[in-house]
Scaffold this active site. Sequence first.
Site, PDB file in Angstrom:
ATOM      1  N   GLY A  64      40.231  63.490  35.592  1.00 53.80           N
ATOM      2  CA  GLY A  64      41.643  63.626  35.221  1.00 53.80           C
ATOM      3  C   GLY A  64      42.366  62.292  35.201  1.00 53.80           C
ATOM      4  O   GLY A  64      41.748  61.235  35.042  1.00 53.80           O
ATOM      5  N   ASP A  66      43.840  58.859  35.966  1.00 49.99           N
ATOM      6  CA  ASP A  66      43.500  57.802  36.921  1.00 49.99           C
ATOM      7  C   ASP A  66      44.698  57.614  37.849  1.00 49.99           C
ATOM      8  O   ASP A  66      45.770  57.175  37.423  1.00 49.99           O
ATOM      9  CB  ASP A  66      43.186  56.495  36.182  1.00 49.99           C
ATOM     10  CG  ASP A  66      42.616  55.447  37.120  1.00 49.99           C
ATOM     11  OD1 ASP A  66      43.000  55.436  38.312  1.00 49.99           O
ATOM     12  OD2 ASP A  66      41.783  54.645  36.676  1.00 49.99           O
ATOM     13  N   LEU A  67      44.502  57.983  39.106  1.00 49.82           N
ATOM     14  CA  LEU A  67      45.631  57.985  40.045  1.00 49.82           C
ATOM     15  C   LEU A  67      45.915  56.599  40.620  1.00 49.82           C
ATOM     16  O   LEU A  67      47.007  56.351  41.113  1.00 49.82           O
ATOM     17  CB  LEU A  67      45.371  58.985  41.172  1.00 49.82           C
ATOM     18  CG  LEU A  67      45.331  60.456  40.729  1.00 49.82           C
ATOM     19  CD1 LEU A  67      44.951  61.360  41.895  1.00 49.82           C
ATOM     20  CD2 LEU A  67      46.664  60.907  40.126  1.00 49.82           C
ATOM     21  N   HIS A  88      48.905  65.002  25.182  1.00 52.24           N
ATOM     22  CA  HIS A  88      49.346  65.963  24.163  1.00 52.24           C
ATOM     23  C   HIS A  88      48.798  65.601  22.786  1.00 52.24           C
ATOM     24  O   HIS A  88      48.377  66.473  22.022  1.00 52.24           O
ATOM     25  CB  HIS A  88      50.880  66.013  24.092  1.00 52.24           C
ATOM     26  CG  HIS A  88      51.509  66.620  25.306  1.00 52.24           C
ATOM     27  ND1 HIS A  88      52.828  66.989  25.356  1.00 52.24           N
ATOM     28  CD2 HIS A  88      50.998  66.923  26.526  1.00 52.24           C
ATOM     29  CE1 HIS A  88      53.103  67.492  26.561  1.00 52.24           C
ATOM     30  NE2 HIS A  88      52.007  67.446  27.278  1.00 52.24           N
ATOM     31  N   ASP A 143      48.833  70.680  33.832  1.00 54.43           N
ATOM     32  CA  ASP A 143      49.365  70.215  32.547  1.00 54.43           C
ATOM     33  C   ASP A 143      48.211  70.095  31.569  1.00 54.43           C
ATOM     34  O   ASP A 143      47.178  70.744  31.742  1.00 54.43           O
ATOM     35  CB  ASP A 143      50.169  68.907  32.724  1.00 54.43           C
ATOM     36  CG  ASP A 143      49.367  67.775  33.339  1.00 54.43           C
ATOM     37  OD1 ASP A 143      48.135  67.724  33.127  1.00 54.43           O
ATOM     38  OD2 ASP A 143      49.957  66.929  34.040  1.00 54.43           O
TER      39      ASP A 143
HETATM   40  C1  LHQ Z   1      39.287  58.483  41.089  1.00 53.19           C
HETATM   41  C2  LHQ Z   1      39.798  59.688  40.605  1.00 53.19           C
HETATM   42  C3  LHQ Z   1      41.028  59.664  39.895  1.00 53.19           C
HETATM   43  C4  LHQ Z   1      41.108  57.370  40.254  1.00 53.19           C
HETATM   44  C5  LHQ Z   1      37.958  60.109  41.578  1.00 53.19           C
HETATM   45  N1  LHQ Z   1      41.645  58.485  39.753  1.00 53.19           N
HETATM   46  N2  LHQ Z   1      39.936  57.333  40.916  1.00 53.19           N
HETATM   47  C6  LHQ Z   1      48.972  63.748  34.329  1.00 53.19           C
HETATM   48  C7  LHQ Z   1      50.067  62.867  34.187  1.00 53.19           C
HETATM   49  C8  LHQ Z   1      50.659  62.206  35.247  1.00 53.19           C
HETATM   50  C9  LHQ Z   1      50.408  62.200  36.490  1.00 53.19           C
HETATM   51  C10 LHQ Z   1      49.388  62.800  37.169  1.00 53.19           C
HETATM   52  O1  LHQ Z   1      48.503  63.646  36.600  1.00 53.19           O
HETATM   53  C11 LHQ Z   1      48.296  64.095  35.399  1.00 53.19           C
HETATM   54  C12 LHQ Z   1      47.218  65.035  35.233  1.00 53.19           C
HETATM   55  C13 LHQ Z   1      46.131  65.005  36.251  1.00 53.19           C
HETATM   56  O2  LHQ Z   1      45.003  64.827  35.902  1.00 53.19           O
HETATM   57  S1  LHQ Z   1      46.551  65.299  37.878  1.00 53.19           S
HETATM   58  C14 LHQ Z   1      45.015  65.357  38.702  1.00 53.19           C
HETATM   59  C15 LHQ Z   1      44.383  64.011  38.892  1.00 53.19           C
HETATM   60  N3  LHQ Z   1      43.066  64.126  39.448  1.00 53.19           N
HETATM   61  C16 LHQ Z   1      42.850  64.415  40.731  1.00 53.19           C
HETATM   62  O3  LHQ Z   1      43.741  64.653  41.523  1.00 53.19           O
HETATM   63  C17 LHQ Z   1      41.419  64.432  41.156  1.00 53.19           C
HETATM   64  C18 LHQ Z   1      41.162  63.354  42.156  1.00 53.19           C
HETATM   65  N4  LHQ Z   1      39.756  63.305  42.498  1.00 53.19           N
HETATM   66  C19 LHQ Z   1      39.166  64.164  43.360  1.00 53.19           C
HETATM   67  O4  LHQ Z   1      39.768  65.059  43.896  1.00 53.19           O
HETATM   68  C20 LHQ Z   1      37.711  63.958  43.633  1.00 53.19           C
HETATM   69  O5  LHQ Z   1      37.380  62.634  43.318  1.00 53.19           O
HETATM   70  C21 LHQ Z   1      36.818  64.889  42.816  1.00 53.19           C
HETATM   71  C22 LHQ Z   1      36.959  66.328  43.348  1.00 53.19           C
HETATM   72  C23 LHQ Z   1      37.124  64.845  41.315  1.00 53.19           C
HETATM   73  C24 LHQ Z   1      35.326  64.457  42.971  1.00 53.19           C
HETATM   74  O6  LHQ Z   1      35.016  64.381  44.355  1.00 53.19           O
HETATM   75  P1  LHQ Z   1      33.679  63.652  44.820  1.00 53.19           P
HETATM   76  O7  LHQ Z   1      32.541  64.158  44.019  1.00 53.19           O
HETATM   77  O8  LHQ Z   1      33.608  63.769  46.288  1.00 53.19           O
HETATM   78  O9  LHQ Z   1      33.860  62.096  44.379  1.00 53.19           O
HETATM   79  P2  LHQ Z   1      34.819  61.007  45.078  1.00 53.19           P
HETATM   80  O10 LHQ Z   1      36.090  61.601  45.482  1.00 53.19           O
HETATM   81  O11 LHQ Z   1      34.018  60.255  46.072  1.00 53.19           O
HETATM   82  O12 LHQ Z   1      35.124  60.066  43.791  1.00 53.19           O
HETATM   83  C25 LHQ Z   1      34.219  59.042  43.356  1.00 53.19           C
HETATM   84  C26 LHQ Z   1      35.047  57.822  43.053  1.00 53.19           C
HETATM   85  O13 LHQ Z   1      35.918  58.111  41.966  1.00 53.19           O
HETATM   86  C27 LHQ Z   1      35.942  57.415  44.233  1.00 53.19           C
HETATM   87  O14 LHQ Z   1      36.034  56.013  44.209  1.00 53.19           O
HETATM   88  P3  LHQ Z   1      35.253  55.135  45.344  1.00 53.19           P
HETATM   89  O15 LHQ Z   1      35.667  53.732  45.036  1.00 53.19           O
HETATM   90  O16 LHQ Z   1      35.690  55.642  46.675  1.00 53.19           O
HETATM   91  O17 LHQ Z   1      33.800  55.404  45.078  1.00 53.19           O
HETATM   92  C28 LHQ Z   1      37.279  58.021  43.838  1.00 53.19           C
HETATM   93  O18 LHQ Z   1      38.363  57.338  44.413  1.00 53.19           O
HETATM   94  C29 LHQ Z   1      37.265  57.833  42.340  1.00 53.19           C
HETATM   95  N5  LHQ Z   1      38.136  58.798  41.678  1.00 53.19           N
HETATM   96  N6  LHQ Z   1      38.947  60.669  40.919  1.00 53.19           N
HETATM   97  N7  LHQ Z   1      41.552  60.770  39.361  1.00 53.19           N
END
Ligand code: LHQ
Length: 261
Positions: A64, A66-67, A88, A143
């Site tokens: 999704g 990039d946070l 969109h 969204d």
């Molecule tokens: C990430 C991300 C990520 C950056 C993993 N960004 N680095 C629209 C408009 C405006 C505002 C906000 O939002 C939106 C729409 C959206 O998409 S809101 C939702 C945004 N996405 C999320 O909240 C998901 C965040 N990620 C997670 O919850 C987990 O990473 C998931 C469940 C996807 C995967 O979990 P795991 O398999 O345990 O992997 P991990 O968490 O260890 O992630 C691997 C790497 O990727 C890690 O980096 P690192 O340097 O520690 O290896 C994460 O920080 C990075 N990453 N998602 N969205």
Amino acid sequence: MSYENILYTVENSIATITLNRQATLNAFNDAMIAETIDAMKQADRNGNVRCIVLTGAGRGFSSGQDLSGFQDRRGQLSISEHLRHGYHRLIKLMVRIEKPIIGAINGIAAGAGCGIALACDIRIASEKTSFMLAFSKIGLIPDSGVNWILPQLIGYSRAYQMAITAERVPAATALAWGMVNVVASEIDFAATVQQWAGQIANGATKAYGLTKRAMQRSFEQDLDEALEYEAMLQDVAGLTEDNKEGVRAFLEKRPAQFKGK
Ligand code: LHQ
């Protein structure tokens, strides 16, 4: 446009767009959204392309938005502007392109990544795939078209459950709920995608495109309008070379050789 965040290839009438920011599980930054839009347009314009595959590199499809860094930009840009300008445009384009788009959902599809996966016409999942409406975990609502498409696909209660629990829905459940068309083992995943894409790319492309238009339009039509619209599009399909070839092949008891024209 040169691509730094995606890969784009065309082979055997199949355009493959691969999201390629593996370190973040293919989180969307602005550049990756812009490049994906550009690649979709290329695939649309290219008369040789008869099927588009959207997939992710590495172990994720897309996590999704990039946070990292997004919070810092909140002062300059509202979320709605960011959505309108990026997701969109991509989603509307994917729905408008009159070619089948296969989502080859190789791993987790979270947040807007789930929205983009749902904007594909067909989804093939690997056993490792899961879908997650991560939005509520960061205090947001779904969204990227999720509120529109997901209740249509799996019904309101399951869609709402996914939204408020932000649970990871595994591939088997996604299949049972109607979110994906097929689940392949990890080992068979690439071959399954190629088999589906190859078959689709050899089909009656114009009819596939018009079918997409008719079904998408039906969401906003009553029965009378839908009947009229499909009759009008059937006139168009009836003028294609593939229609002539299909009927000829049937009468001659041989497989049709469709050209996508
Ligand atoms: C990430 C991300 C990520 C950056 C993993 N960004 N680095 C629209 C408009 C405006 C505002 C906000 O939002 C939106 C729409 C959206 O998409 S809101 C939702 C945004 N996405 C999320 O909240 C998901 C965040 N990620 C997670 O919850 C987990 O990473 C998931 C469940 C996807 C995967 O979990 P795991 O398999 O345990 O992997 P991990 O968490 O260890 O992630 C691997 C790497 O990727 C890690 O980096 P690192 O340097 O520690 O290896 C994460 O920080 C990075 N990453 N998602 N969205």
